[in-house]
Design a protein around this motif. Structure first.
Motif, PDB file in Angstrom:
ATOM      1  N   LYS A  50       0.828  -1.263   0.056  1.00 15.47           N
ATOM      2  CA  LYS A  50      -0.121  -0.007  -0.155  1.00 15.47           C
ATOM      3  C   LYS A  50       0.844   1.370   0.008  1.00 15.47           C
ATOM      4  O   LYS A  50       1.901   1.406   0.644  1.00 15.47           O
ATOM      5  CB  LYS A  50      -0.782   0.022   1.374  1.00 15.47           C
ATOM      6  CG  LYS A  50      -1.910   1.288   1.249  1.00 15.47           C
ATOM      7  CD  LYS A  50      -2.845   1.181   2.415  1.00 15.47           C
ATOM      8  CE  LYS A  50      -3.771   2.672   2.333  1.00 15.47           C
ATOM      9  NZ  LYS A  50      -4.496   2.731   3.429  1.00 15.47           N
ATOM     10  N   ASN A  51       0.497   2.318  -0.714  1.00 16.51           N
ATOM     11  CA  ASN A  51       1.182   3.572  -0.983  1.00 16.51           C
ATOM     12  C   ASN A  51       0.455   4.531   0.127  1.00 16.51           C
ATOM     13  O   ASN A  51      -0.551   4.829  -0.276  1.00 16.51           O
ATOM     14  CB  ASN A  51       1.200   4.047  -2.255  1.00 16.51           C
ATOM     15  CG  ASN A  51       1.974   5.356  -2.280  1.00 16.51           C
ATOM     16  OD1 ASN A  51       2.382   6.010  -1.565  1.00 16.51           O
ATOM     17  ND2 ASN A  51       1.776   5.898  -3.515  1.00 16.51           N
ATOM     18  N   ASN A  52       1.123   4.863   1.075  1.00 20.19           N
ATOM     19  CA  ASN A  52       0.513   5.721   2.098  1.00 20.19           C
ATOM     20  C   ASN A  52       0.647   7.368   1.938  1.00 20.19           C
ATOM     21  O   ASN A  52       0.483   8.149   2.435  1.00 20.19           O
ATOM     22  CB  ASN A  52       0.987   5.435   3.720  1.00 20.19           C
ATOM     23  CG  ASN A  52       0.296   4.027   4.103  1.00 20.19           C
ATOM     24  OD1 ASN A  52      -0.716   3.800   3.845  1.00 20.19           O
ATOM     25  ND2 ASN A  52       1.181   3.278   4.602  1.00 20.19           N
ATOM     26  N   ASN A  53       1.703   7.351   0.837  1.00 21.36           N
ATOM     27  CA  ASN A  53       1.939   8.787   0.512  1.00 21.36           C
ATOM     28  C   ASN A  53       0.838   9.630  -0.428  1.00 21.36           C
ATOM     29  O   ASN A  53       0.146   8.972  -0.899  1.00 21.36           O
ATOM     30  CB  ASN A  53       3.403   9.024  -0.302  1.00 21.36           C
ATOM     31  CG  ASN A  53       4.233  10.111   0.004  1.00 21.36           C
ATOM     32  OD1 ASN A  53       3.730  11.317   0.342  1.00 21.36           O
ATOM     33  ND2 ASN A  53       5.551   9.805  -0.206  1.00 21.36           N
ATOM     34  N   GLN A  57       4.374   6.262  -6.160  1.00 26.80           N
ATOM     35  CA  GLN A  57       5.761   5.691  -5.721  1.00 26.80           C
ATOM     36  C   GLN A  57       6.025   4.707  -6.611  1.00 26.80           C
ATOM     37  O   GLN A  57       5.128   4.175  -7.454  1.00 26.80           O
ATOM     38  CB  GLN A  57       5.631   5.348  -4.236  1.00 26.80           C
ATOM     39  CG  GLN A  57       5.385   6.194  -3.178  1.00 26.80           C
ATOM     40  CD  GLN A  57       6.621   7.199  -2.687  1.00 26.80           C
ATOM     41  OE1 GLN A  57       7.708   6.500  -3.023  1.00 26.80           O
ATOM     42  NE2 GLN A  57       6.393   8.150  -2.275  1.00 26.80           N
ATOM     43  N   LYS A 106       4.534   0.879 -10.532  1.00 29.85           N
ATOM     44  CA  LYS A 106       4.027   2.014 -10.267  1.00 29.85           C
ATOM     45  C   LYS A 106       2.938   2.007  -9.213  1.00 29.85           C
ATOM     46  O   LYS A 106       1.913   0.977  -9.565  1.00 29.85           O
ATOM     47  CB  LYS A 106       3.534   3.074 -11.506  1.00 29.85           C
ATOM     48  CG  LYS A 106       3.085   4.168 -10.899  1.00 29.85           C
ATOM     49  CD  LYS A 106       2.273   5.172 -12.127  1.00 29.85           C
ATOM     50  CE  LYS A 106       3.554   5.207 -13.473  1.00 29.85           C
ATOM     51  NZ  LYS A 106       2.909   6.067 -14.473  1.00 29.85           N
ATOM     52  N   ILE A 107       2.841   2.710  -8.239  1.00 28.81           N
ATOM     53  CA  ILE A 107       1.490   2.749  -7.364  1.00 28.81           C
ATOM     54  C   ILE A 107       1.096   3.910  -7.059  1.00 28.81           C
ATOM     55  O   ILE A 107       2.095   4.984  -6.612  1.00 28.81           O
ATOM     56  CB  ILE A 107       2.264   1.740  -6.005  1.00 28.81           C
ATOM     57  CG1 ILE A 107       0.848   1.456  -5.169  1.00 28.81           C
ATOM     58  CG2 ILE A 107       3.382   2.239  -5.311  1.00 28.81           C
ATOM     59  CD1 ILE A 107       1.050   0.487  -3.913  1.00 28.81           C
ATOM     60  N   PRO A 109      -1.122   7.124  -5.214  1.00 31.81           N
ATOM     61  CA  PRO A 109      -1.502   7.503  -3.725  1.00 31.81           C
ATOM     62  C   PRO A 109      -2.624   6.859  -3.305  1.00 31.81           C
ATOM     63  O   PRO A 109      -3.827   6.846  -3.841  1.00 31.81           O
ATOM     64  CB  PRO A 109      -1.544   9.281  -3.812  1.00 31.81           C
ATOM     65  CG  PRO A 109      -0.994   9.583  -5.164  1.00 31.81           C
ATOM     66  CD  PRO A 109      -0.946   8.095  -6.098  1.00 31.81           C
ATOM     67  N   ASN A 165      11.830   2.512   2.333  1.00 31.53           N
ATOM     68  CA  ASN A 165      10.761   3.531   1.924  1.00 31.53           C
ATOM     69  C   ASN A 165       9.575   3.516   2.852  1.00 31.53           C
ATOM     70  O   ASN A 165       8.532   2.806   2.577  1.00 31.53           O
ATOM     71  CB  ASN A 165      10.213   3.568   0.512  1.00 31.53           C
ATOM     72  CG  ASN A 165       9.314   4.647   0.088  1.00 31.53           C
ATOM     73  OD1 ASN A 165       8.851   5.514   0.959  1.00 31.53           O
ATOM     74  ND2 ASN A 165       8.868   5.045  -1.166  1.00 31.53           N
ATOM     75  N   ASN A 167       7.152   5.085   3.332  1.00 33.38           N
ATOM     76  CA  ASN A 167       5.633   5.452   2.792  1.00 33.38           C
ATOM     77  C   ASN A 167       5.229   4.205   2.018  1.00 33.38           C
ATOM     78  O   ASN A 167       3.681   4.191   1.688  1.00 33.38           O
ATOM     79  CB  ASN A 167       5.817   6.440   1.535  1.00 33.38           C
ATOM     80  CG  ASN A 167       6.297   7.725   2.189  1.00 33.38           C
ATOM     81  OD1 ASN A 167       5.620   8.530   3.175  1.00 33.38           O
ATOM     82  ND2 ASN A 167       7.195   8.299   1.670  1.00 33.38           N
ATOM     83  N   LEU A 168       5.625   3.077   2.022  1.00 34.31           N
ATOM     84  CA  LEU A 168       5.289   1.806   1.218  1.00 34.31           C
ATOM     85  C   LEU A 168       4.965   0.927   2.249  1.00 34.31           C
ATOM     86  O   LEU A 168       5.996   0.402   3.112  1.00 34.31           O
ATOM     87  CB  LEU A 168       6.132   1.285   0.276  1.00 34.31           C
ATOM     88  CG  LEU A 168       6.454   2.253  -1.011  1.00 34.31           C
ATOM     89  CD1 LEU A 168       7.250   1.654  -2.032  1.00 34.31           C
ATOM     90  CD2 LEU A 168       4.911   2.485  -1.458  1.00 34.31           C
TER      91      LEU A 168
END
Length: 305
Positions: A50-53, A57, A106-107, A109, A165, A167-168
């Motif tokens: 999951k991309n939490n940014n 990402q 690619k993931i 937001p 990272n 954020n991931l």
């Protein structure tokens, strides 16, 4: 009085460090005289991220596993990508262009993405038979008897991407490993064989052949698949084992408890790779953590009264 307390603290810390390092002595090995060797190592990995940014990402497949192969001058296991699902795209930068370049995904937001891919080792542990060796084995000479612990294993952190990272977030990780074991000796050989690559804080969910026992002494929070193997000269056999992270199947970064039960054969499925000192994960960090924890307990008990 304070000096006495400090001495007690130091003694206890040193004793704690000794216990943390392990109880069984691994004597220096001679790679040329080792009968069992691995080849055809592969890993099929399924991961949900999951991309939490708040912006896009990327993440990619690592094609290098810094383990501890028998040949000290080249202890890295290198991999080629057999396939990916969904299709991966080539990344801007490549760490190992000779392996075909870096590929990943690619993931967006807030997006959660599940990917699966298969890696096959090339060179050592691939076409060239090899095995994991304990780099810090003892060079002392013992007589007349020494223990024979068998073949070593290496280990790594499945959610290490979160370290690289934050954020991931790794929500699920599953690794299906396969290797061929060959007796390169001219006589019948018997001994303990451990899985060459193992994730920490993960549960063994399948093995074929069935594991003889789970070795939980080599690394903290690690169930290392281990087999008692007897092989005739020149014989070879394929081994398959599957791990799932986290061990308790809830959210990432939490340990839900340990299971020492030996699973039955009859399940299947699907690792990422990297950091270490001698093996997959830098277990020096575990020891440092243990020392800090031990020092804290001792300080609270002796120094605050």
């Amino acid at each position: 009085m304070k000096v006495d307390k400090i001495c007690i603290v130091l003694i206890l810390i040193l004793a704690f460090a000794g216990m943390s390092w392990g109880s069984e002595v691994w004597v220096v090995e001679n790679p040329e005289a080792t009968s069992y060797k691995f080849s055809d190592l592969s890993a099929e990995i399924l991961v949900t991220i999951k991309n939490n940014n708040d912006h896009v990402q990327y993440f990619k497949i690592s094609q290098a596993y810094q383990g501890s192969l028998a040949e000290a001058e080249n202890n890295t296991i290198l991999w080629v990508i057999d396939w990916t699902s969904p299709a991966a795209v080539k990344m801007v930068k490549s760490r190992y262009p000779e392996l075909g370049g870096d590929y990943g995904w690619k993931i967006q937001p807030g997006e959660t993405k599940s990917v699966c891919f298969k890696l096959s080792a090339v060179g050592q542990m691939g076409q060239i038979p090899s095995y994991i060796i304990r780099a810090d084995s003892d060079e002392g000479v013992y007589w007349p008897l020494v223990p024979e612990p068998g073949l070593m294993a290496s280990w790594f952190v499945p959610n290490e991407l979160e370290i690289l990272n934050p954020n991931l977030d790794i929500l699920r990780w599953k690794g299906n490993f396969s290797f061929r074991l060959t007796n390169v000796d001219s006589t019948r050989v018997s001994g303990i064989v451990r899985a060459p690559i193992v994730p920490v804080d993960s549960k063994l969910t399948h093995s074929n052949p069935r594991v003889t026992f789970l070795d939980e002494e080599l690394a903290v929070d690690t169930q290392i698949a281990s087999w008692d193997v007897v092989m005739e000269p020149g014989a070879s056999r394929v081994f398959n084992y599957v791990y799932e992270w986290p061990m308790g199947r809830s959210s990432s970064s939490t340990t839900q408890g340990r299971s020492s039960s030996i699973p039955t054969a009859g399940a299947q499925e699907n690792t990422t790779s990297v950091p270490t000192r001698d093996t997959g994960v830098p277990y020096g960090l575990f020891i440092v953590g243990a020392l800090v924890a031990g020092a804290g307990v001792v300080y609270a008990k002796f120094m605050r009264h």
